[in-house]
Enzyme design. Sequence first.
Site, PDB file in Angstrom:
ATOM      1  N   HIS A   1      -0.338   1.354  16.297  1.00 39.51           N
ATOM      2  CA  HIS A   1      -0.537   0.160  17.118  1.00 39.51           C
ATOM      3  C   HIS A   1       0.569   0.015  18.161  1.00 39.51           C
ATOM      4  O   HIS A   1       1.182  -1.049  18.315  1.00 39.51           O
ATOM      5  CB  HIS A   1      -0.613  -1.094  16.246  1.00 39.51           C
ATOM      6  CG  HIS A   1      -1.719  -1.065  15.230  1.00 39.51           C
ATOM      7  ND1 HIS A   1      -3.049  -1.140  15.582  1.00 39.51           N
ATOM      8  CD2 HIS A   1      -1.703  -0.956  13.879  1.00 39.51           C
ATOM      9  CE1 HIS A   1      -3.800  -1.092  14.487  1.00 39.51           C
ATOM     10  NE2 HIS A   1      -3.002  -0.974  13.449  1.00 39.51           N
TER      11      HIS A   1
ATOM     12  N   TYR B   1      -0.843   4.383  10.747  1.00 36.28           N
ATOM     13  CA  TYR B   1      -1.199   3.358  11.724  1.00 36.28           C
ATOM     14  C   TYR B   1       0.024   3.101  12.599  1.00 36.28           C
ATOM     15  O   TYR B   1       1.134   2.922  12.083  1.00 36.28           O
ATOM     16  CB  TYR B   1      -1.604   2.046  11.045  1.00 36.28           C
ATOM     17  CG  TYR B   1      -2.943   2.078  10.363  1.00 36.28           C
ATOM     18  CD1 TYR B   1      -4.116   2.264  11.087  1.00 36.28           C
ATOM     19  CD2 TYR B   1      -3.044   1.911   8.975  1.00 36.28           C
ATOM     20  CE1 TYR B   1      -5.343   2.288  10.461  1.00 36.28           C
ATOM     21  CE2 TYR B   1      -4.277   1.934   8.342  1.00 36.28           C
ATOM     22  CZ  TYR B   1      -5.429   2.121   9.086  1.00 36.28           C
ATOM     23  OH  TYR B   1      -6.647   2.154   8.467  1.00 36.28           O
TER      24      TYR B   1
ATOM     25  N   LYS C   1       1.769   1.822   7.366  1.00 35.74           N
ATOM     26  CA  LYS C   1       2.106   0.978   8.518  1.00 35.74           C
ATOM     27  C   LYS C   1       3.088   1.671   9.449  1.00 35.74           C
ATOM     28  O   LYS C   1       3.715   2.668   9.114  1.00 35.74           O
ATOM     29  CB  LYS C   1       2.692  -0.357   8.043  1.00 35.74           C
ATOM     30  CG  LYS C   1       1.668  -1.273   7.401  1.00 35.74           C
ATOM     31  CD  LYS C   1       0.465  -1.558   8.306  1.00 35.74           C
ATOM     32  CE  LYS C   1       0.803  -2.402   9.501  1.00 35.74           C
ATOM     33  NZ  LYS C   1      -0.372  -2.639  10.374  1.00 35.74           N
TER      34      LYS C   1
ATOM     35  N   GLU D   1      -5.511   4.612  14.025  1.00 38.68           N
ATOM     36  CA  GLU D   1      -6.424   3.653  14.677  1.00 38.68           C
ATOM     37  C   GLU D   1      -7.033   4.158  15.972  1.00 38.68           C
ATOM     38  O   GLU D   1      -7.961   3.527  16.501  1.00 38.68           O
ATOM     39  CB  GLU D   1      -5.707   2.314  14.927  1.00 38.68           C
ATOM     40  CG  GLU D   1      -4.703   2.305  16.062  1.00 38.68           C
ATOM     41  CD  GLU D   1      -3.324   2.799  15.668  1.00 38.68           C
ATOM     42  OE1 GLU D   1      -2.427   2.754  16.525  1.00 38.68           O
ATOM     43  OE2 GLU D   1      -3.143   3.224  14.500  1.00 38.68           O
TER      44      GLU D   1
ATOM     45  N   ASP E   1      -2.375  -7.111  15.034  1.00 42.52           N
ATOM     46  CA  ASP E   1      -1.580  -5.882  15.130  1.00 42.52           C
ATOM     47  C   ASP E   1      -1.843  -5.119  16.420  1.00 42.52           C
ATOM     48  O   ASP E   1      -1.198  -4.111  16.697  1.00 42.52           O
ATOM     49  CB  ASP E   1      -1.758  -4.977  13.902  1.00 42.52           C
ATOM     50  CG  ASP E   1      -3.201  -4.690  13.554  1.00 42.52           C
ATOM     51  OD1 ASP E   1      -4.075  -4.999  14.381  1.00 42.52           O
ATOM     52  OD2 ASP E   1      -3.453  -4.158  12.458  1.00 42.52           O
TER      53      ASP E   1
ATOM     54  N   ARG F   1       0.831  -1.200   0.000  1.00 44.70           N
ATOM     55  CA  ARG F   1       0.000   0.000   0.000  1.00 44.70           C
ATOM     56  C   ARG F   1       0.869   1.255   0.000  1.00 44.70           C
ATOM     57  O   ARG F   1       2.066   1.203   0.252  1.00 44.70           O
ATOM     58  CB  ARG F   1      -0.916  -0.001   1.235  1.00 44.70           C
ATOM     59  CG  ARG F   1      -2.000  -1.044   1.206  1.00 44.70           C
ATOM     60  CD  ARG F   1      -2.755  -1.114   2.526  1.00 44.70           C
ATOM     61  NE  ARG F   1      -1.952  -1.716   3.584  1.00 44.70           N
ATOM     62  CZ  ARG F   1      -2.364  -1.881   4.840  1.00 44.70           C
ATOM     63  NH1 ARG F   1      -3.578  -1.465   5.189  1.00 44.70           N
ATOM     64  NH2 ARG F   1      -1.581  -2.450   5.723  1.00 44.70           N
TER      65      ARG F   1
END
Length: 373
Positions: free
Chosen positions: A96, A94, A75, A118, A270, A15
């Site tokens: 996490h 993102y 990511k 997120e 994740d 992505r």
Amino acid sequence: MIIGVPAEVKTAEYRVALTPGGVRELVERGHRVVVEANAGEGSTIHDDEYVVQGAQIVATAAEVFGEADMIVKVKEPQPAEVAMFRPGTLLFTYLHLAAYPQLAAGLREKGIVAVAYETVQLPDRSLPLLAPMSEVAGRMATQVGAYFLEKAHGGRGVLLGGVTGVAPGKVVVIGGGIAGTNAAAIAVGMQAEVVVLDRDLGRLRWLDSIYQGRLVTMASNRLTIEQQIADADLVIGTVLVPGASAPKLVTEEMVKRMRRGSVLVDVAIDQGGCFETSHETTHEAPTYTVHDVVHYAVGNIPGAVPNTSTYSLTNATLPYTIALANRGVSAAIQRFPELEGGVNIVDDQVTHAAVADSLGAKFVEPAAVLAGR
């Protein structure tokens, strides 16, 4: 502002954080967008498509990180990327962090402002920047589960939809949120027997009203989970606590009692995973077996369909990206109050309560450290 878009470097991550349309929206507002060469190739977006919309293509990630005031990614930054951050850089991606404490420590040392997709949360508790990838991950979870149920891929050799005279496979979805709802939708479409477990009775009523008996809804508790997964062919875990580690709802003892060759898909990996026997895998080596049960625990499931995922993600993130670029973090929060929940790190401070709790760090209110940014 200079917005940087590096190529993603996590294993098998194809992505990219901005589409050409997203570049144009930013450029027309007076910003400069710097894109690493070939960053969009994995999503079938070529450099010239970015250039025609006003982006500048640079050869290396170091140039992107060196020039940009704001980095937009998909990511969480990998160690080599963390090393390239300059103090004061704004990161929007993102993260996490509950699942990656070493990353949190690295970002705090760098003294950046990190806003996580997120944990941006609306007043109704929905997660607008997690939702598009939850849709993709949920639908993919059933698809990959069906694939790994095939005998050649380690599974029981069960066709989820069954055939005339043969019962369909049983799919248990733990969590009735966006990912779980999408997983269930695909499973119903494949004509499997589908059970959805959730603690939110309102959510279960909604599913009942939509599916009208084509799936079974059950209130989630430890006994119900234990009973339902014991004869399941495919179990999909989608539970989420924003910013915090996922609860371990399926224990190793439960896994031991599952059918040989059944499949677990941990969409929550994740955030640390919701199965006690889970550990993160990659698209290159997606599965492993514990107690004769196949585990699929890829940390970036939507990366398998990057073209769809990239456009879906940019549709959701772009209004916030524009606000952050136009206004800075503090003023963007005034425009979009939900962005405050996305602020995870400011300098060396942890500014999200659930993330701080998971990391064992002190929580500091974002407003206390964002003045002037």
